[in-house]
Design an enzyme around this catalytic site. Structure first.
Site, PDB file in Angstrom:
ATOM      1  N   GLU A   1       0.817  -1.220   0.000  1.00 44.37           N
ATOM      2  CA  GLU A   1       0.000   0.000   0.000  1.00 44.37           C
ATOM      3  C   GLU A   1       0.851   1.270   0.000  1.00 44.37           C
ATOM      4  O   GLU A   1       0.445   2.295   0.558  1.00 44.37           O
ATOM      5  CB  GLU A   1      -1.017  -0.024   1.154  1.00 44.37           C
ATOM      6  CG  GLU A   1      -1.939  -1.235   1.062  1.00 44.37           C
ATOM      7  CD  GLU A   1      -3.143  -1.198   2.009  1.00 44.37           C
ATOM      8  OE1 GLU A   1      -3.153  -0.380   2.943  1.00 44.37           O
ATOM      9  OE2 GLU A   1      -4.082  -1.995   1.795  1.00 44.37           O
TER      10      GLU A   1
ATOM     11  N   GLU B   1      -5.156  -8.825   0.298  1.00 47.83           N
ATOM     12  CA  GLU B   1      -5.686  -8.797   1.667  1.00 47.83           C
ATOM     13  C   GLU B   1      -7.185  -8.595   1.595  1.00 47.83           C
ATOM     14  O   GLU B   1      -7.676  -7.797   0.781  1.00 47.83           O
ATOM     15  CB  GLU B   1      -5.139  -7.595   2.480  1.00 47.83           C
ATOM     16  CG  GLU B   1      -3.704  -7.700   2.931  1.00 47.83           C
ATOM     17  CD  GLU B   1      -3.246  -6.478   3.737  1.00 47.83           C
ATOM     18  OE1 GLU B   1      -4.086  -5.599   4.048  1.00 47.83           O
ATOM     19  OE2 GLU B   1      -2.057  -6.404   4.050  1.00 47.83           O
TER      20      GLU B   1
END
Ligand SMILES: *[C@@H]1O[C@H](CO)[C@@H](O)[C@H](O)[C@H]1NC(C)=O
Ligand SMILES: *[C@@H]1O[C@H](CO)[C@@H](O)[C@H](O)[C@H]1NC(C)=O
Ligand SMILES: *[C@@H]1O[C@H](CO)[C@@H](O)[C@H](O)[C@H]1NC(C)=O
Ligand SMILES: *[C@@H]1O[C@H](CO)[C@@H](O)[C@H](O)[C@H]1NC(C)=O
Length: 303
Positions: A121, A222
């Site tokens: 991220e 995720e």
């Protein structure tokens, strides 16, 4: 390379894929008391994940913190488990530490390394540009030419074009993270949000990649839902019953549509302090595990 197919709409019957996706788990590098995991701790983790979740692949984040790469790879070898190793490229210091941990741990262990992800991220946080991230990915690729190297980012950074330089730069392993929970979705619509996120990422990658799409593996890096003791987020309510529902309706369906899923996370991380979000809300980070900190099941995981 797997050609991943997503159902176009959940209202329609799911497109039946020839192969189900593979279930992996995000795995922390600390024990419940906060100490670093040793090789024997990873072996116990793997035994539980194999017997309770039928899973033989895990994803880790930093290769240097807690000597993760050095400690986990021998356990992967003895347990027949595959590992995704991670590098934090956000600062030169974190990159250099993880890169040197890989240089000492990877050689000889290539067979149990599914991939190396550079960045978790990083684009979502705005810590680096996609061009800078691509340069770091290529640096790791050239150091480990026989290993797959890619990245993980939030689904919307693929969908909105931020990650285009990676796709154009021939990065062939792209994880998209997608949490209906962090989008504040009620459990009743969470599977819709999850599929719509993944579809948004997948369609944009496909469009930008063109004929190179067949060489790209897009995975769900995720997803997850906190169980009892977790914090609510807007209309997303924590709770074991909701996590079980998201598992059954969302995760099992994603796997059945042929997408590889990494569930966040394998075990509750009881050592984790509460975190405070941008909105000032304090949230509990200790109840995201598919399994408890003592490695027992919380709900029926059979799809
Ligand atoms: C793209 O990357 C793949 C895997 O890393 C490699 O096999 C292929 O040669 C690359 N293609 C180009 C055009 O760089
Ligand atoms: C459910 O999620 C979908 C996909 O994000 C969204 O388009 C729709 O508006 C949501 N429905 C409700 C009732 O929130
Ligand atoms: C694991 O595999 C066994 C044997 O195929 C099956 O009976 C069981 O339901 C599976 N468990 C899960 C959680 O998928
Ligand atoms: C995919 O998983 C489902 C259970 O979720 C199972 O019924 C089906 O046989 C699997 N398909 C393949 C091709 O393994």
């Amino acid at each position: 390379m797997r050609a991943s197919i997503l159902p176009l709409a959940l209202a329609a019957p799911a497109v039946v894929s020839a192969t189900n996706g593979t279930l992996g788990l995000s795995l922390g590098d600390k024990n419940a008391d906060g100490s670093c995991k040793a090789t024997s701790d990873y072996e116990a983790d793997f035994a539980a994940l194999k017997s309770l979740a039928n899973s033989t692949i895990v994803r880790t984040y930093s290769s240097s913190e807690c000597d993760t790469a050095a400690n986990i790879l021998p356990a992967a070898q003895s347990s027949g488990v595959k590992v995704v190793l991670g590098v934090w490229p956000d600062t030169d210091a974190s990159f250099n530490q993880d890169f040197s941990a890989l240089q000492s741990a990877v050689p000889g262990n290539e067979a149990v390394i599914d991939a190396i992800t550079v960045g978790s991220e990083a684009l979502y946080r705005g810590d680096m540009t996609a061009d800078a991230l691509l340069a770091r990915i290529n640096q790791v690729k050239s150091a480990f030419p026989s290993t797959t190297v890619g990245t993980a980012d939030s689904w919307n950074k693929y969908a909105d074009g931020t990650a285009d330089p990676l796709i154009q730069g021939n990065v062939t392993y792209l994880m998209a993270n997608a949490f209906a929970y962090w989008q504040g979705s009620p459990i009743s619509n969470a599977t819709n949000v999850y599929f719509s996120d993944m579809q948004g990422a997948m369609q944009h990658i496909k469009q930008v990649a063109g004929s190179n799409f067949k060489n790209i593996r897009v995975l769900n890096g995720e997803t997850g839902w906190p169980t009892d003791g977790g914090t609510n987020y807007a209309a997303a309510e924590a709770g074991t019953a909701n996590a079980a529902e998201f598992w059954q309706d969302g995760v099992c369906a994603m796997l059945n549509s042929g997408v590889d899923v990494f569930y966040f996370e394998a075990f509750d991380e009881s050592w984790k302090p509460d975190s405070t979000g941008d909105n000032g809300q304090v949230s509990n980070e200790q109840h995201w595990g598919l399994l408890t900190a003592s490695r027992t099941a919380k709900f029926n995981m059979t799809c």
